[in-house]
Design an enzyme around this catalytic site. Structure first.
Site, PDB file in Angstrom:
ATOM      1  N   THR A  36       8.038  -2.904   4.729  1.00  0.00           N
ATOM      2  CA  THR A  36       8.280  -1.471   5.028  1.00  0.00           C
ATOM      3  C   THR A  36       7.450  -1.237   6.103  1.00  0.00           C
ATOM      4  OG1 THR A  36       6.626  -0.590   3.700  1.00  0.00           O
ATOM      5  CG2 THR A  36       8.935  -0.855   2.596  1.00  0.00           C
ATOM      6  N   ASP A  57      13.298  -7.103  -1.264  1.00  0.00           N
ATOM      7  CA  ASP A  57      13.077  -5.930  -1.868  1.00  0.00           C
ATOM      8  C   ASP A  57      13.072  -6.061  -3.371  1.00  0.00           C
ATOM      9  OD1 ASP A  57      13.599  -3.241  -2.891  1.00  0.00           O
ATOM     10  OD2 ASP A  57      13.956  -2.608  -0.821  1.00  0.00           O
ATOM     11  N   THR A 120      -2.515   3.194 -11.101  1.00  0.00           N
ATOM     12  CA  THR A 120      -3.307   4.136 -10.124  1.00  0.00           C
ATOM     13  C   THR A 120      -4.093   4.992 -11.198  1.00  0.00           C
ATOM     14  OG1 THR A 120      -3.587   5.869  -8.825  1.00  0.00           O
ATOM     15  CG2 THR A 120      -1.566   5.567  -9.757  1.00  0.00           C
ATOM     16  N   ASP A 121      -5.177   5.672 -10.920  1.00  0.00           N
ATOM     17  CA  ASP A 121      -5.790   6.485 -11.967  1.00  0.00           C
ATOM     18  C   ASP A 121      -5.007   7.839 -11.726  1.00  0.00           C
ATOM     19  OD1 ASP A 121      -6.633   7.292  -9.228  1.00  0.00           O
ATOM     20  OD2 ASP A 121      -8.779   7.305  -9.647  1.00  0.00           O
ATOM     21  N   GLU A 122      -4.249   7.966 -10.793  1.00  0.00           N
ATOM     22  CA  GLU A 122      -3.711   9.403 -10.464  1.00  0.00           C
ATOM     23  C   GLU A 122      -2.608   9.783 -11.575  1.00  0.00           C
ATOM     24  OE1 GLU A 122      -1.956  10.312  -6.654  1.00  0.00           O
ATOM     25  OE2 GLU A 122      -3.639   9.271  -5.831  1.00  0.00           O
ATOM     26  N   TYR A 147       4.602  10.736  -6.005  1.00  0.00           N
ATOM     27  CA  TYR A 147       4.076   9.425  -6.161  1.00  0.00           C
ATOM     28  C   TYR A 147       3.440   8.913  -7.447  1.00  0.00           C
ATOM     29  CZ  TYR A 147       0.345   5.907  -5.856  1.00  0.00           C
ATOM     30  OH  TYR A 147      -0.449   4.579  -6.105  1.00  0.00           O
ATOM     31  N   LYS A 151       4.631   6.359 -10.426  1.00  0.00           N
ATOM     32  CA  LYS A 151       3.684   5.306 -11.012  1.00  0.00           C
ATOM     33  C   LYS A 151       3.587   5.518 -12.348  1.00  0.00           C
ATOM     34  CE  LYS A 151       1.734   2.531  -9.198  1.00  0.00           C
ATOM     35  NZ  LYS A 151       2.215   1.217  -8.837  1.00  0.00           N
ATOM     36  N   ASN A 177      -8.942   2.838  -3.275  1.00  0.00           N
ATOM     37  CA  ASN A 177      -9.512   1.725  -2.468  1.00  0.00           C
ATOM     38  C   ASN A 177      -9.945   1.825  -0.956  1.00  0.00           C
ATOM     39  OD1 ASN A 177      -8.388  -1.595  -3.979  1.00  0.00           O
ATOM     40  ND2 ASN A 177      -8.399   0.694  -4.966  1.00  0.00           N
ATOM     41  N   PHE A 187      -6.753   7.981   4.288  1.00  0.00           N
ATOM     42  CA  PHE A 187      -8.039   8.929   4.523  1.00  0.00           C
ATOM     43  C   PHE A 187      -8.927   8.133   5.410  1.00  0.00           C
ATOM     44  CE2 PHE A 187     -12.021  10.914   2.976  1.00  0.00           C
ATOM     45  CZ  PHE A 187     -12.049  12.010   3.837  1.00  0.00           C
ATOM     46  N   TYR A 204      -8.567  17.784   4.597  1.00  0.00           N
ATOM     47  CA  TYR A 204      -7.662  18.835   4.089  1.00  0.00           C
ATOM     48  C   TYR A 204      -8.519  19.718   3.278  1.00  0.00           C
ATOM     49  CZ  TYR A 204      -3.950  15.286   4.375  1.00  0.00           C
ATOM     50  OH  TYR A 204      -3.034  14.369   5.025  1.00  0.00           O
TER      51      TYR A 204
HETATM   52  P1  NAD Z   1       0.409  -0.228   0.572  1.00  0.00           P
HETATM   53  O1  NAD Z   1       1.544   0.882   0.772  1.00  0.00           O
HETATM   54  O2  NAD Z   1      -0.430  -0.610   1.539  1.00  0.00           O
HETATM   55  O3  NAD Z   1       1.312  -1.571   0.247  1.00  0.00           O
HETATM   56  C1  NAD Z   1       2.774  -1.603  -0.397  1.00  0.00           C
HETATM   57  C2  NAD Z   1       3.314  -2.677  -0.078  1.00  0.00           C
HETATM   58  O4  NAD Z   1       4.519  -2.741  -0.743  1.00  0.00           O
HETATM   59  C3  NAD Z   1       3.529  -2.880   1.606  1.00  0.00           C
HETATM   60  O5  NAD Z   1       3.597  -4.275   1.811  1.00  0.00           O
HETATM   61  C4  NAD Z   1       5.401  -2.562   1.203  1.00  0.00           C
HETATM   62  O6  NAD Z   1       5.936  -3.257   2.460  1.00  0.00           O
HETATM   63  C5  NAD Z   1       5.733  -3.190   0.145  1.00  0.00           C
HETATM   64  N1  NAD Z   1       6.704  -2.609  -0.553  1.00  0.00           N
HETATM   65  C6  NAD Z   1       7.260  -1.366  -0.638  1.00  0.00           C
HETATM   66  N2  NAD Z   1       8.398  -1.247  -1.232  1.00  0.00           N
HETATM   67  C7  NAD Z   1       8.971  -2.371  -1.435  1.00  0.00           C
HETATM   68  C8  NAD Z   1       9.981  -2.772  -1.978  1.00  0.00           C
HETATM   69  N3  NAD Z   1      10.917  -1.984  -2.310  1.00  0.00           N
HETATM   70  N4  NAD Z   1      10.188  -4.164  -2.237  1.00  0.00           N
HETATM   71  C9  NAD Z   1       9.503  -4.893  -1.800  1.00  0.00           C
HETATM   72  N5  NAD Z   1       7.980  -4.562  -1.071  1.00  0.00           N
HETATM   73  C10 NAD Z   1       7.920  -3.213  -1.057  1.00  0.00           C
HETATM   74  O7  NAD Z   1      -0.199   0.001  -0.817  1.00  0.00           O
HETATM   75  P2  NAD Z   1      -1.466  -0.476  -1.284  1.00  0.00           P
HETATM   76  O8  NAD Z   1      -2.519   0.763  -1.082  1.00  0.00           O
HETATM   77  O9  NAD Z   1      -1.796  -1.867  -1.266  1.00  0.00           O
HETATM   78  O10 NAD Z   1      -1.164  -0.403  -2.883  1.00  0.00           O
HETATM   79  C11 NAD Z   1      -0.843  -1.331  -3.908  1.00  0.00           C
HETATM   80  C12 NAD Z   1      -0.629  -1.084  -5.344  1.00  0.00           C
HETATM   81  O11 NAD Z   1      -1.861  -0.573  -5.779  1.00  0.00           O
HETATM   82  C13 NAD Z   1       0.468   0.097  -5.389  1.00  0.00           C
HETATM   83  O12 NAD Z   1       1.038  -0.156  -6.687  1.00  0.00           O
HETATM   84  C14 NAD Z   1      -0.536   1.396  -5.722  1.00  0.00           C
HETATM   85  O13 NAD Z   1       0.097   2.314  -6.375  1.00  0.00           O
HETATM   86  C15 NAD Z   1      -1.658   0.660  -6.465  1.00  0.00           C
HETATM   87  N6  NAD Z   1      -3.088   1.406  -6.381  1.00  0.00           N
HETATM   88  C16 NAD Z   1      -3.573   1.884  -5.045  1.00  0.00           C
HETATM   89  C17 NAD Z   1      -4.554   2.274  -4.556  1.00  0.00           C
HETATM   90  C18 NAD Z   1      -5.171   2.561  -3.326  1.00  0.00           C
HETATM   91  O14 NAD Z   1      -6.317   3.414  -3.348  1.00  0.00           O
HETATM   92  N7  NAD Z   1      -4.688   2.245  -2.321  1.00  0.00           N
HETATM   93  C19 NAD Z   1      -5.500   2.661  -5.869  1.00  0.00           C
HETATM   94  C20 NAD Z   1      -5.044   2.457  -7.348  1.00  0.00           C
HETATM   95  C21 NAD Z   1      -3.608   1.733  -7.408  1.00  0.00           C
HETATM   96  O1  DAU Z   2      -6.580   7.327  -6.675  1.00  0.00           O
HETATM   97  C1  DAU Z   2      -5.728   6.104  -6.435  1.00  0.00           C
HETATM   98  C2  DAU Z   2      -4.861   6.724  -5.180  1.00  0.00           C
HETATM   99  O2  DAU Z   2      -5.601   6.706  -4.066  1.00  0.00           O
HETATM  100  C3  DAU Z   2      -3.996   5.442  -5.113  1.00  0.00           C
HETATM  101  O3  DAU Z   2      -2.855   5.604  -6.299  1.00  0.00           O
HETATM  102  C4  DAU Z   2      -2.866   5.936  -3.729  1.00  0.00           C
HETATM  103  O4  DAU Z   2      -1.847   4.956  -3.446  1.00  0.00           O
HETATM  104  C5  DAU Z   2      -3.878   6.097  -2.564  1.00  0.00           C
HETATM  105  O5  DAU Z   2      -2.988   6.207  -1.408  1.00  0.00           O
HETATM  106  C6  DAU Z   2      -4.877   7.135  -2.829  1.00  0.00           C
HETATM  107  O6  DAU Z   2      -4.528   8.391  -3.032  1.00  0.00           O
HETATM  108  P1  DAU Z   2      -5.021   9.660  -2.331  1.00  0.00           P
HETATM  109  O7  DAU Z   2      -4.130  10.632  -2.252  1.00  0.00           O
HETATM  110  O8  DAU Z   2      -6.381   9.967  -3.162  1.00  0.00           O
HETATM  111  O9  DAU Z   2      -5.698   9.112  -0.957  1.00  0.00           O
HETATM  112  P2  DAU Z   2      -5.532   9.676   0.507  1.00  0.00           P
HETATM  113  O10 DAU Z   2      -6.006   8.545   1.421  1.00  0.00           O
HETATM  114  O11 DAU Z   2      -4.061   9.832   1.019  1.00  0.00           O
HETATM  115  O12 DAU Z   2      -6.178  10.747   0.555  1.00  0.00           O
HETATM  116  C7  DAU Z   2      -7.885  10.757   0.034  1.00  0.00           C
HETATM  117  C8  DAU Z   2      -8.368  12.106   0.118  1.00  0.00           C
HETATM  118  O13 DAU Z   2      -8.493  12.589   1.301  1.00  0.00           O
HETATM  119  C9  DAU Z   2      -7.322  13.181  -0.793  1.00  0.00           C
HETATM  120  O14 DAU Z   2      -8.371  14.026  -1.259  1.00  0.00           O
HETATM  121  C10 DAU Z   2      -6.682  13.799   0.703  1.00  0.00           C
HETATM  122  C11 DAU Z   2      -7.896  13.585   1.579  1.00  0.00           C
HETATM  123  N1  DAU Z   2      -7.166  13.417   3.172  1.00  0.00           N
HETATM  124  C12 DAU Z   2      -6.453  12.625   3.265  1.00  0.00           C
HETATM  125  C13 DAU Z   2      -6.008  12.482   4.742  1.00  0.00           C
HETATM  126  C14 DAU Z   2      -5.005  11.517   5.276  1.00  0.00           C
HETATM  127  C15 DAU Z   2      -8.143  14.260   4.168  1.00  0.00           C
HETATM  128  O15 DAU Z   2      -8.823  15.181   3.795  1.00  0.00           O
HETATM  129  N2  DAU Z   2      -7.517  14.154   5.429  1.00  0.00           N
HETATM  130  C16 DAU Z   2      -6.688  13.115   5.673  1.00  0.00           C
HETATM  131  O16 DAU Z   2      -6.477  13.116   7.040  1.00  0.00           O
END
Ligand code: NAD
Ligand code: DAU
Length: 331
Positions: A36, A57, A120-122, A147, A151, A177, A187, A204
């Site tokens: 994606t 997918d 996720t912790d969310e 979202y 999850k 992360n 962010f 934000y």
């Molecule tokens: P990301 O959006 O960077 O990556 C998601 C990947 O999944 C992409 O490569 C995308 O192409 C693939 N994908 C999406 N829909 C798909 C489908 N239908 N079939 C096959 N592939 C598909 O996400 P991320 O930040 O790497 O998060 C990975 C996992 O970790 C998620 O489950 C997310 O909920 C969880 N998570 C993320 C964070 C964070 O801070 N980013 C924290 C805690 C948990």
């Molecule tokens: O807690 C784990 C989650 O962390 C994961 O499950 C999600 O996949 C991951 O996207 C992340 O969610 P958040 O909503 O916390 O992350 P984001 O990076 O979107 O935003 C982090 C914080 O920063 C949030 O309080 C919103 C704020 N923000 C975000 C953006 C994009 C800003 O202040 N300015 C920005 O431009």
């Protein structure tokens, strides 16, 4: 061991694949990823000769059944992962996070394959700023956004499949992360790439929301600790005691770039914006002996800034469209 990684071309999944190839030469890695907007095959380029990438997918039952049947272990990262996108268009979140997880679970059940679910912790909702509490595996689910609710639903499917059908499954719920290969809609990379372009960071609301930051390598080492030693049916929370408010993060980035620490803009807040996340990871630490390696947030952030500066070719193609999407939403 034959390992199937879903979403292995995304941020955390690609880092997981890199770490696995580096540290576990006996593991054969297959990735299924729909590529994606959030997936990028070049994120796997450094390990391309050690990994089979299947573009597909996770809602495709036939493909999933075949790939799971050829595996000993499935680690499920694939998701629609960005809260802001879920507010403008929830449907892909329902599709991938719920139907996709269901599809995998049915294949895992049929083939008797071990399964680890990345969450996720969310799912626990949010905490007040002055609340001494942190999330534990006993905290009731209370998700806020499309979202986090999808999850949460996917976690509950895993629990039900473990209890009703006896699949061998573990779940981990991690905090925010940061690190290399994170999409620039998120962010920290959004602000880093803005600063590279001489654009002010965008906060934000007031910037008081707190996230519990963990380096992606620490998340992934915890996932391997759970796969190696975790008890089936259990949930483990992953966090590294990295609570920071968004204003602190932006000011640290401005300092790293050598800019004035007040040189940022406040923009429209996110609807339903969770105030604070905080993880109690004592179960993971005491039961499995896991510890994070990146305990100094600033130096982890400095290394991340260096990565984005050195890898502009990786993120530049997505920058204009990402900012156009934010501009349309008032962020
Ligand atoms: P990301 O959006 O960077 O990556 C998601 C990947 O999944 C992409 O490569 C995308 O192409 C693939 N994908 C999406 N829909 C798909 C489908 N239908 N079939 C096959 N592939 C598909 O996400 P991320 O930040 O790497 O998060 C990975 C996992 O970790 C998620 O489950 C997310 O909920 C969880 N998570 C993320 C964070 C964070 O801070 N980013 C924290 C805690 C948990
Ligand atoms: O807690 C784990 C989650 O962390 C994961 O499950 C999600 O996949 C991951 O996207 C992340 O969610 P958040 O909503 O916390 O992350 P984001 O990076 O979107 O935003 C982090 C914080 O920063 C949030 O309080 C919103 C704020 N923000 C975000 C953006 C994009 C800003 O202040 N300015 C920005 O431009």
């Amino acid at each position: 061991m034959r390992l199937l990684v879903t979403g292995g071309a995304g941020f955390i999944g690609s880092n997981f694949v890199h770490q696995t190839v580096r540290e576990r030469p006996d593991v054969e890695v297959t990735v299924i990823d729909a590529l994606t907007y959030a997936g990028d095959r070049t994120s796997l380029a450094p390990v391309a000769d050690r990994v089979t990438l299947v573009e597909g997918d996770i809602t495709d039952g036939e493909l999933v059944d075949r790939l799971v049947g050829e595996s000993d272990l499935v680690v499920h990262f694939a998701a629609e992962s960005h809260n802001d996108n879920s507010l403008s268009n929830p449907w892909p979140f329902v599709q991938t996070n719920l139907i996709g997880t269901y599809t995998l679970l049915e294949a895992v059940r049929k083939h008797g394959v071990r399964y680890h679910h990345i969450s996720t912790d969310e799912v626990y909702g949010d905490l007040e700023l002055d609340d001494p509490a942190k999330f534990t595996a006993e905290t009731p689910y209370n998700p806020s956004s499309p979202y986090s609710s999808t999850k949460a639903g996917s976690d509950l499917l895993v629990r039900a499949w473990a209890r009703s059908f006896g699949i061998q499954a573990t779940i981990s719920n991690c905090s925010n992360n940061y690190g290399p290969y994170q999409h620039i809609e998120k962010f920290i990379p959004r602000q880093i790439t803005n600063l590279v372009d001489g654009v002010k960071p965008r906060l934000y609301g007031k910037g008081e929301n707190v996230r519990d930051w963990i380096h992606v390598e620490d998340h992934n080492s915890a996932v391997w600790a759970i796969i190696d030693q975790g008890r089936s049916g259990e949930t483990y929370l992953i966090g590294a005691d990295g609570e920071k408010n968004n204003l602190e993060v932006v000011q640290t980035l401005l300092e790293i770039f050598g800019f004035d620490k007040d040189d940022f803009d406040h923009v429209k807040d996110r609807p339903g914006h969770d105030m604070r996340y905080a993880i109690d990871s004592s179960k993971l630490r005491t039961e499995l002996g896991w510890e994070p390696r990146y305990t100094d947030f600033r130096s982890g952030l400095e290394a991340t800034v260096e990565w984005y500066k050195a890898n502009e070719a990786w993120w530049r193609p997505a920058k204009a469209a990402t900012e156009a999407k934010y501009a349309a939403a008032g962020h």
